[in-house]
Design an enzyme around this catalytic site. Sequence first.
Site, PDB file in Angstrom:
ATOM      1  N   ALA A 151      -2.371   6.289  45.941  1.00  0.00           N
ATOM      2  CA  ALA A 151      -2.958   7.570  46.375  1.00  0.00           C
ATOM      3  C   ALA A 151      -2.823   8.660  45.330  1.00  0.00           C
ATOM      4  O   ALA A 151      -3.163   9.806  45.599  1.00  0.00           O
ATOM      5  CB  ALA A 151      -2.303   8.012  47.688  1.00  0.00           C
ATOM      6  N   TYR A 172     -10.103 -10.834  38.791  1.00  0.00           N
ATOM      7  CA  TYR A 172     -10.363  -9.641  39.614  1.00  0.00           C
ATOM      8  C   TYR A 172     -11.220 -10.042  40.826  1.00  0.00           C
ATOM      9  O   TYR A 172     -10.910  -9.672  41.965  1.00  0.00           O
ATOM     10  CB  TYR A 172     -11.082  -8.578  38.780  1.00  0.00           C
ATOM     11  CG  TYR A 172     -11.352  -7.291  39.543  1.00  0.00           C
ATOM     12  CD1 TYR A 172     -10.303  -6.483  39.999  1.00  0.00           C
ATOM     13  CD2 TYR A 172     -12.654  -6.869  39.813  1.00  0.00           C
ATOM     14  CE1 TYR A 172     -10.548  -5.303  40.695  1.00  0.00           C
ATOM     15  CE2 TYR A 172     -12.902  -5.689  40.504  1.00  0.00           C
ATOM     16  CZ  TYR A 172     -11.850  -4.913  40.945  1.00  0.00           C
ATOM     17  OH  TYR A 172     -12.092  -3.744  41.653  1.00  0.00           O
TER      18      TYR A 172
HETATM   19  N1  LIG Z   1     -13.941   2.672  41.176  1.00  0.00           N
HETATM   20  C1  LIG Z   1     -14.782   1.741  41.536  1.00  0.00           C
HETATM   21  O1  LIG Z   1     -15.975   1.771  41.210  1.00  0.00           O
HETATM   22  C2  LIG Z   1     -14.306   0.620  42.390  1.00  0.00           C
HETATM   23  C3  LIG Z   1     -15.251  -0.356  42.732  1.00  0.00           C
HETATM   24  C4  LIG Z   1     -14.854  -1.382  43.576  1.00  0.00           C
HETATM   25  C5  LIG Z   1     -13.570  -1.425  44.067  1.00  0.00           C
HETATM   26  N2  LIG Z   1     -12.673  -0.483  43.695  1.00  0.00           N
HETATM   27  C6  LIG Z   1     -11.321  -0.584  44.251  1.00  0.00           C
HETATM   28  O2  LIG Z   1     -10.878   0.692  44.666  1.00  0.00           O
HETATM   29  C7  LIG Z   1      -9.450   0.716  44.672  1.00  0.00           C
HETATM   30  C8  LIG Z   1      -8.966   2.009  44.035  1.00  0.00           C
HETATM   31  O3  LIG Z   1      -9.303   2.014  42.666  1.00  0.00           O
HETATM   32  P1  LIG Z   1      -9.833   3.310  41.894  1.00  0.00           P
HETATM   33  O4  LIG Z   1     -11.213   3.009  41.462  1.00  0.00           O
HETATM   34  O5  LIG Z   1      -9.551   4.517  42.671  1.00  0.00           O
HETATM   35  O6  LIG Z   1      -8.952   3.232  40.566  1.00  0.00           O
HETATM   36  P2  LIG Z   1      -7.684   4.083  40.069  1.00  0.00           P
HETATM   37  O7  LIG Z   1      -8.006   5.530  40.021  1.00  0.00           O
HETATM   38  O8  LIG Z   1      -7.248   3.411  38.809  1.00  0.00           O
HETATM   39  O9  LIG Z   1      -6.624   3.847  41.220  1.00  0.00           O
HETATM   40  C9  LIG Z   1      -5.848   2.695  41.311  1.00  0.00           C
HETATM   41  C10 LIG Z   1      -4.514   3.068  41.906  1.00  0.00           C
HETATM   42  O10 LIG Z   1      -3.754   1.870  42.098  1.00  0.00           O
HETATM   43  C11 LIG Z   1      -2.427   2.147  41.662  1.00  0.00           C
HETATM   44  N3  LIG Z   1      -1.710   0.932  41.303  1.00  0.00           N
HETATM   45  C12 LIG Z   1      -2.029   0.020  40.361  1.00  0.00           C
HETATM   46  N4  LIG Z   1      -1.073  -0.929  40.300  1.00  0.00           N
HETATM   47  C13 LIG Z   1      -0.130  -0.601  41.219  1.00  0.00           C
HETATM   48  C14 LIG Z   1       1.100  -1.167  41.625  1.00  0.00           C
HETATM   49  N5  LIG Z   1       1.588  -2.267  41.042  1.00  0.00           N
HETATM   50  N6  LIG Z   1       1.804  -0.567  42.605  1.00  0.00           N
HETATM   51  C15 LIG Z   1       1.355   0.557  43.195  1.00  0.00           C
HETATM   52  N7  LIG Z   1       0.192   1.160  42.841  1.00  0.00           N
HETATM   53  C16 LIG Z   1      -0.528   0.585  41.863  1.00  0.00           C
HETATM   54  C17 LIG Z   1      -2.613   3.078  40.470  1.00  0.00           C
HETATM   55  O11 LIG Z   1      -1.397   3.726  40.184  1.00  0.00           O
HETATM   56  P3  LIG Z   1      -1.075   4.287  38.698  1.00  0.00           P
HETATM   57  O12 LIG Z   1      -1.778   5.591  38.582  1.00  0.00           O
HETATM   58  O13 LIG Z   1       0.409   4.394  38.719  1.00  0.00           O
HETATM   59  O14 LIG Z   1      -1.572   3.276  37.724  1.00  0.00           O
HETATM   60  C18 LIG Z   1      -3.687   4.001  41.014  1.00  0.00           C
HETATM   61  O15 LIG Z   1      -3.121   5.007  41.803  1.00  0.00           O
HETATM   62  C19 LIG Z   1      -9.011  -0.548  43.957  1.00  0.00           C
HETATM   63  O16 LIG Z   1      -8.585  -1.498  44.921  1.00  0.00           O
HETATM   64  C20 LIG Z   1     -10.272  -1.041  43.265  1.00  0.00           C
HETATM   65  O17 LIG Z   1     -10.290  -2.451  43.106  1.00  0.00           O
HETATM   66  C21 LIG Z   1     -13.012   0.548  42.868  1.00  0.00           C
END
Ligand SMILES: NC(=O)c1ccc[n+]([C@@H]2O[C@H](COP(=O)([O-])OP(=O)(O)OC[C@H]3O[C@@H](n4cnc5c(N)ncnc54)[C@H](OP(=O)(O)O)[C@@H]3O)[C@@H](O)[C@H]2O)c1
Length: 312
Positions: free
Chosen positions: A21, A175
């Site tokens: 978050a 992934y």
């Molecule tokens: N953005 C897109 O277009 C897209 C598309 C399809 C699906 N998604 C999905 O949406 C979700 C959120 O991603 P986002 O796009 O918002 O990317 P993001 O901004 O990179 O957010 C990912 C979050 O996951 C956290 N995280 C990663 N590894 C972790 C761990 N080992 N323990 C706890 N937290 C961890 C990160 O923390 P840190 O900041 O500490 O690294 C970050 O807060 C993901 O599941 C992703 O697969 C995103």
Amino acid sequence: MDWTIDNMPSMRGMTAIVTGANSGIGWEAAKVLAARHARVILAVRSVERGAAAKNRILAEAPQADVAVMRIDLADLPSVQAFADEVMERERKVNLLVNNAGVMAPSYQRTKQGLELQFGTNHIGHFALTLRLLPALCKGRGARVVTVSSMAHTMAKALDIPYLCGDGRYRRFASYAQSKLANLLFAYELQRRVQSRGLALQSIAAHPGFAATSLLDNGMFAKSTWVRPFARWVNRFAQPSEMGALPTLYAATHPDLVGGEYIGPVGGMRGYPGIVRSSDASYDVDAAKRLWDLSLELANIRPDDWIALADTM
Ligand SMILES: NC(=O)c1ccc[n+]([C@@H]2O[C@H](COP(=O)([O-])OP(=O)(O)OC[C@H]3O[C@@H](n4cnc5c(N)ncnc54)[C@H](OP(=O)(O)O)[C@@H]3O)[C@@H](O)[C@H]2O)c1
């Protein structure tokens, strides 16, 4: 009619946990839930980044009830410690958003030796959800929302030998497998809670293509040209607040019964609604095999899961 946050009901009296978050879609979702009066726990791996995220929420919603708690989904004892602390501090949890994720990094392993994407995106969330079941079941109208991706369609079937590390590693294949696992888990959880008559709904969601730091943190981490490149790629994405709408719809829409998949009805972008995932994601046998494997990898005995469920 397009669904927006204006359609959301009040979340007053509800407790929500959002993993990952501190940034991107998780932060946007947490902010809106807090603004709708939920008590929101930011489940983050860096308490510092979590505190900064909390301050950004408070700047927009000064009355928000927001807590920061540490969890590393790539380390099962950390997941267990987080769940234990939640059970101790909170009477009940009404919403768990399994949102954190990592995409296509170089080959890395979790603390327990699993490939990082499978271990973080699926196994960490599987363990967290099961460990939180007793608190979830005390929460009125409780929901588990698991965030997948359109990328799950790249996995034609769940490949268990591959997930168990048979020597090959392809960043995007892993992934895709982890995001297929998210869906198989979300649907299987719904079937299991339903067959036990438990008052919990499991719903999957995906954000389409949204501008976040997912690219910086995964595939191109540590690369010097990543930020300009990620900024350029993100010009084609919808804003992260739009990317959070499917999660918020899945978390709050009163017509959902569990087992749905919510995403932009337009595919990569746009307003959310019920969408269909790949045929592979509805494979019940694969879902059962994944469940059993996940219990083993998360070190949860089948009897433990039933005991956890029966506390509800
Ligand atoms: N953005 C897109 O277009 C897209 C598309 C399809 C699906 N998604 C999905 O949406 C979700 C959120 O991603 P986002 O796009 O918002 O990317 P993001 O901004 O990179 O957010 C990912 C979050 O996951 C956290 N995280 C990663 N590894 C972790 C761990 N080992 N323990 C706890 N937290 C961890 C990160 O923390 P840190 O900041 O500490 O690294 C970050 O807060 C993901 O599941 C992703 O697969 C995103």
